[in-house]
Scaffold this motif. Structure first.
Motif, PDB file in Angstrom:
ATOM      1  N   TYR A 133      -6.532  -0.734   0.080  1.00 53.27           N
ATOM      2  CA  TYR A 133      -6.652   0.119  -1.106  1.00 53.27           C
ATOM      3  C   TYR A 133      -7.915   0.956  -1.084  1.00 53.27           C
ATOM      4  O   TYR A 133      -8.010   1.957  -1.785  1.00 53.27           O
ATOM      5  CB  TYR A 133      -6.607  -0.718  -2.390  1.00 53.27           C
ATOM      6  CG  TYR A 133      -5.251  -1.309  -2.673  1.00 53.27           C
ATOM      7  CD1 TYR A 133      -4.081  -0.692  -2.266  1.00 53.27           C
ATOM      8  CD2 TYR A 133      -5.149  -2.500  -3.366  1.00 53.27           C
ATOM      9  CE1 TYR A 133      -2.840  -1.245  -2.532  1.00 53.27           C
ATOM     10  CE2 TYR A 133      -3.914  -3.063  -3.652  1.00 53.27           C
ATOM     11  CZ  TYR A 133      -2.776  -2.428  -3.225  1.00 53.27           C
ATOM     12  OH  TYR A 133      -1.559  -2.985  -3.499  1.00 53.27           O
ATOM     13  N   ASN A 134      -8.924   0.515  -0.304  1.00 53.09           N
ATOM     14  CA  ASN A 134     -10.141   1.290  -0.098  1.00 53.09           C
ATOM     15  C   ASN A 134     -10.898   1.587  -1.394  1.00 53.09           C
ATOM     16  O   ASN A 134     -11.576   2.601  -1.497  1.00 53.09           O
ATOM     17  CB  ASN A 134      -9.819   2.583   0.655  1.00 53.09           C
ATOM     18  CG  ASN A 134     -11.008   3.113   1.412  1.00 53.09           C
ATOM     19  OD1 ASN A 134     -11.919   2.361   1.756  1.00 53.09           O
ATOM     20  ND2 ASN A 134     -11.020   4.405   1.662  1.00 53.09           N
ATOM     21  N   GLU A 135     -10.757   0.726  -2.392  1.00 51.51           N
ATOM     22  CA  GLU A 135     -11.451   0.948  -3.656  1.00 51.51           C
ATOM     23  C   GLU A 135     -12.790   0.226  -3.715  1.00 51.51           C
ATOM     24  O   GLU A 135     -13.660   0.594  -4.496  1.00 51.51           O
ATOM     25  CB  GLU A 135     -10.570   0.491  -4.827  1.00 51.51           C
ATOM     26  CG  GLU A 135      -9.323   1.326  -4.976  1.00 51.51           C
ATOM     27  CD  GLU A 135      -8.392   0.816  -6.059  1.00 51.51           C
ATOM     28  OE1 GLU A 135      -8.736  -0.159  -6.748  1.00 51.51           O
ATOM     29  OE2 GLU A 135      -7.321   1.411  -6.208  1.00 51.51           O
ATOM     30  N   LEU A 136     -12.944  -0.812  -2.890  1.00 49.33           N
ATOM     31  CA  LEU A 136     -14.162  -1.613  -2.893  1.00 49.33           C
ATOM     32  C   LEU A 136     -14.757  -1.644  -1.495  1.00 49.33           C
ATOM     33  O   LEU A 136     -14.038  -1.652  -0.503  1.00 49.33           O
ATOM     34  CB  LEU A 136     -13.860  -3.059  -3.329  1.00 49.33           C
ATOM     35  CG  LEU A 136     -13.238  -3.275  -4.702  1.00 49.33           C
ATOM     36  CD1 LEU A 136     -12.860  -4.746  -4.879  1.00 49.33           C
ATOM     37  CD2 LEU A 136     -14.188  -2.839  -5.795  1.00 49.33           C
ATOM     38  N   ASN A 137     -16.089  -1.704  -1.431  1.00 41.94           N
ATOM     39  CA  ASN A 137     -16.717  -1.889  -0.129  1.00 41.94           C
ATOM     40  C   ASN A 137     -16.698  -3.373   0.221  1.00 41.94           C
ATOM     41  O   ASN A 137     -16.333  -4.216  -0.602  1.00 41.94           O
ATOM     42  CB  ASN A 137     -18.131  -1.306  -0.109  1.00 41.94           C
ATOM     43  CG  ASN A 137     -19.069  -2.001  -1.071  1.00 41.94           C
ATOM     44  OD1 ASN A 137     -18.935  -3.198  -1.351  1.00 41.94           O
ATOM     45  ND2 ASN A 137     -20.029  -1.249  -1.589  1.00 41.94           N
ATOM     46  N   LEU A 138     -17.090  -3.707   1.421  1.00 44.94           N
ATOM     47  CA  LEU A 138     -17.001  -5.078   1.904  1.00 44.94           C
ATOM     48  C   LEU A 138     -17.881  -6.032   1.087  1.00 44.94           C
ATOM     49  O   LEU A 138     -17.493  -7.172   0.835  1.00 44.94           O
ATOM     50  CB  LEU A 138     -17.360  -5.144   3.390  1.00 44.94           C
ATOM     51  CG  LEU A 138     -16.790  -6.309   4.177  1.00 44.94           C
ATOM     52  CD1 LEU A 138     -15.298  -6.450   3.983  1.00 44.94           C
ATOM     53  CD2 LEU A 138     -17.131  -6.173   5.647  1.00 44.94           C
TER      54      LEU A 138
END
Length: 186
Positions: free
Chosen positions: A137-142
């Motif tokens: 989803y690429n909404e949060l970083n690691l």
């Protein structure tokens, strides 16, 4: 009356089960992941029709106590990983003991004997699948993913991710196909 359903692991599953209940004339008091509480006891005909309908959708009614307990363990882990903010690390054994009213060693031994894997490995597999979902989803970083998933550090999440998948989270994120598994396939 309670019915336990194998593979009912998401909200769409609950909707599909509700539709089948209505088709056979049963009214649920509550539908939860892996579990239905009916307002009244179904007739043998209703129960058979429901079992057939659920089987055609990939679900299975569970009628023995040990199988129910295994599904309850899985359901609690799925709820914990996929539907709960676990930014505060929880002790899995304490959660399962509290929710299922059984000693953890009994739950662990039963799960391992029936499933061929440990509760901990199942829990880790669920966490890694959730991390994959969040990466896709690429909404949060690691860092945010590690925090949300209850990991003590990004390094710990990355190490566990690589151990399970054979690649780092960054390598996974750069894949085109994103090899994710369905929750009920774990």
């Amino acid at each position: 009356m309670k019915l336990y359903i194998k593979n009912m692991v998401c909200n769409r599953c609950k909707t599909a089960v509700q539709t089948e209940l209505e088709k056979v004339g049963l009214e649920p008091a509550n539908i939860d992941l892996g579990e239905i509480t009916l307002k009244e006891k179904p007739t043998a005909v209703q129960q058979e029709k429901l079992a057939q309908a659920l089987n055609s959708l990939g679900f299975e009614m569970i009628d023995n106590q040990k199988s129910r307990l295994i599904e309850q363990i899985k359901t609690q882990i799925i709820k914990l990983v996929h539907y709960t903010d676990t930014s505060t690390p929880l002790k899995l054994s304490a959660v399962l003991t509290d929710q299922l009213n059984h000693d953890y060693s009994y739950l662990s031994n039963l799960f391992s004997a029936v499933e061929g894997t440990t509760i901990e490995k199942y829990y880790i597999a669920q966490k890694i699948e959730r991390a994959k979902e969040l990466l896709v989803y690429n909404e949060l970083n690691l860092s945010a993913i590690a925090l949300q998933m209850g990991y003590s550090s990004v390094a710990y999440l990355s190490a566990q991710f690589k151990q399970v998948t054979g690649m780092t989270p960054s390598q996974f994120k750069n894949l085109q196909g994103h090899n994710r598994k369905n929750i009920d396939d774990l």
